[in-house]
Design an enzyme around this catalytic site. Structure first.
Site, short mmCIF file in Angstrom:
data_model
loop_
_atom_site.label_atom_id
_atom_site.label_comp_id
_atom_site.label_asym_id
_atom_site.label_seq_id
_atom_site.Cartn_x
_atom_site.Cartn_y
_atom_site.Cartn_z
N HIS A 47 0.23 -11.81 1.59
CA HIS A 47 -0.69 -11.13 0.78
C HIS A 47 -1.29 -11.92 -0.49
CE1 HIS A 47 -2.06 -6.63 -0.13
NE2 HIS A 47 -3.11 -7.55 -0.07
N GLY A 98 -18.16 -3.87 -0.45
CA GLY A 98 -18.10 -4.05 -1.90
C GLY A 98 -17.19 -2.73 -2.51
N ARG A 99 -16.34 -2.47 -1.70
CA ARG A 99 -15.25 -1.40 -2.14
C ARG A 99 -16.27 0.03 -2.25
NH1 ARG A 99 -13.19 -5.97 -4.74
NH2 ARG A 99 -11.03 -6.21 -4.57
N GLY A 100 -17.05 0.22 -1.31
CA GLY A 100 -18.06 1.28 -1.32
C GLY A 100 -19.07 1.23 -2.11
N SER A 113 -22.35 1.85 -0.38
CA SER A 113 -22.55 3.07 0.50
C SER A 113 -23.51 3.99 -0.50
CB SER A 113 -21.42 3.84 0.79
OG SER A 113 -20.60 4.01 -0.50
N TYR A 162 0.88 -1.23 -0.01
CA TYR A 162 0.00 0.10 0.00
C TYR A 162 0.85 1.24 0.03
CZ TYR A 162 -3.63 -3.29 1.47
OH TYR A 162 -4.56 -4.27 1.56
N PRO A 205 -15.88 -5.49 2.69
CA PRO A 205 -17.27 -5.97 3.25
C PRO A 205 -18.35 -5.18 2.79
CG PRO A 205 -16.18 -5.10 5.10
CD PRO A 205 -15.19 -5.11 3.91
#
Length: 348
Positions: free
Chosen positions: A131, A213-215, A218, A62, A211
């Protein structure tokens, strides 16, 4: 100081205890647009810890490296560090155009661990994941080196990410695997057939990344309007064109149920993951304190058997359009992680 409100759960059978909800830190530094202001992110991390969200997730890829450095600064306060369970990862490198390479040979494992310890400013990493599995190195060899790092006190617990059931079994035979990290959400459920039962059979905890769904859960398709040009989600098939248009119906259905429950769609989606069992810890990521608070609020959303069934009737594989990773990255996920037999390594 804010009152801690998040309970603890045990992951695996080796003694690791974490907050029932964790914090994915990737988006603070990488892949989801430009890096966020460092001081703001340090404040967010410390706020999370003081609220009881003490299980922090990062990786050396990252940034690369910058997210670990950020965590190191945030945890330089000894009181904060003592409260946290710190997880990082090794074994994945990104080249030009985000081309992926994976590494699991012993010298790499050791060098990566030493470098992460320095960036994180710690003497011991609580949970150290591979990873992505290196398809050229027997998993027994990689875990054998991780076992040595445990014995030396440089890491406490070993984890795998995106590993197949057979890879998990082979690894666990060398040294107990404490946690398997996998993508698990209302629109990514393929792990339920084989990976989750394998973990439970072996007493391995489960950490669910993405969890929300990558946003997606939202704001649905509207999410795409807010993404910068360099946001990696723009290159994921599931988020593109007709796929996203067809996936929007799921968001609308989830939103409808959420309105009935008096919560947000993201809280409902996160609550669904929490209801998967006491051996599951979701690690939603965020860069905003208000979103962190909303995620904590998901712990108060209680779902009946009927509501779980209603959600699951929407969320099955054929109803979701598009792969969860771009094609050249999909090949490193759990369905493709069979490593060579240990006997092949004796010639090295």
């Amino acid at each position: 100081m804010a009152v801690q409100i998040v309970n603890k759960i045990k992951l695996g059978s080796q003694g690791l205890e974490v907050s029932v909800q964790g914090l994915g830190c990737m988006g603070m530094s990488a892949f989801y647009g430009p890096p966020k202001p460092e001081l703001d992110m340090i404040s967010l991390i410390r706020h999370a810890v003081n609220r009881g969200v003490t299980f922090l997730d990062t990786s050396d890829v990252y940034g690369p490296h910058t997210n670990e450095i950020l965590l190191g600064k945030a945890l330089s306060d000894e009181v904060i560090r003592e409260k946290t369970q710190l997880a990082t990862k090794f074994g994945l490198q990104l080249g030009e155009s985000l081309a992926i390479s994976t590494h699991g040979d012993p010298s790499y494992v050791r060098a990566a661990c030493e470098a992460s310890l320095k960036r994180l400013q710690v003497d011991c990493i609580d949970l150290y994941y591979q990873h992505r599995v290196d398809l050229n190195v027997p998993i027994e060899v990689t875990v054998g080196e991780l076992k040595k790092l445990v014995e030396e006190g440089k890491i406490k617990y070993i984890g795998l990410s995106e590993a197949s059931a057979s890879t998990i079994r082979r690894a666990h035979a060398v040294h107990p695997i404490t946690v398997v990290q996998l993508e698990w959400s209302l629109w990514t459920r393929d792990v339920e057939e084989e990976i989750v039962p394998t973990c439970r059979e072996l007493g391995i905890g489960i950490v669910a990344y993405s969890p929300l769904g990558r946003g997606f859960f939202s704001s649905g398709a509207k999410l795409m309007e807010t993404l910068s040009d360099d946001d990696s989600r723009k290159f994921i098939p599931r988020f593109q064109g007709e796929n996203m248009e067809q996936n929007q119906w799921m968001f609308e259905k989830v939103n409808e149920i959420a309105r009935r429950k008096g919560c947000t769609p993201s809280q409902l989606a996160l609550a669904w993951v929490h209801h998967q069992g006491s051996d599951v810890c979701p690690i939603p990521g965020t860069t905003k304190i208000e979103n962190l608070e909303q995620n904590i609020g998901a712990l108060s959303v209680k779902l009946t058997h009927e509501e779980m069934s209603e959600l699951e009737s929407l969320a099955f594989e054929d109803n979701v359009k598009g792969d969860r990773y771009r094609t050249d990255h999909l090949s490193t996920t759990w369905k493709y992680t069979e490593t060579p037999p240990l006997s092949s390594w004796k010639f090295h």
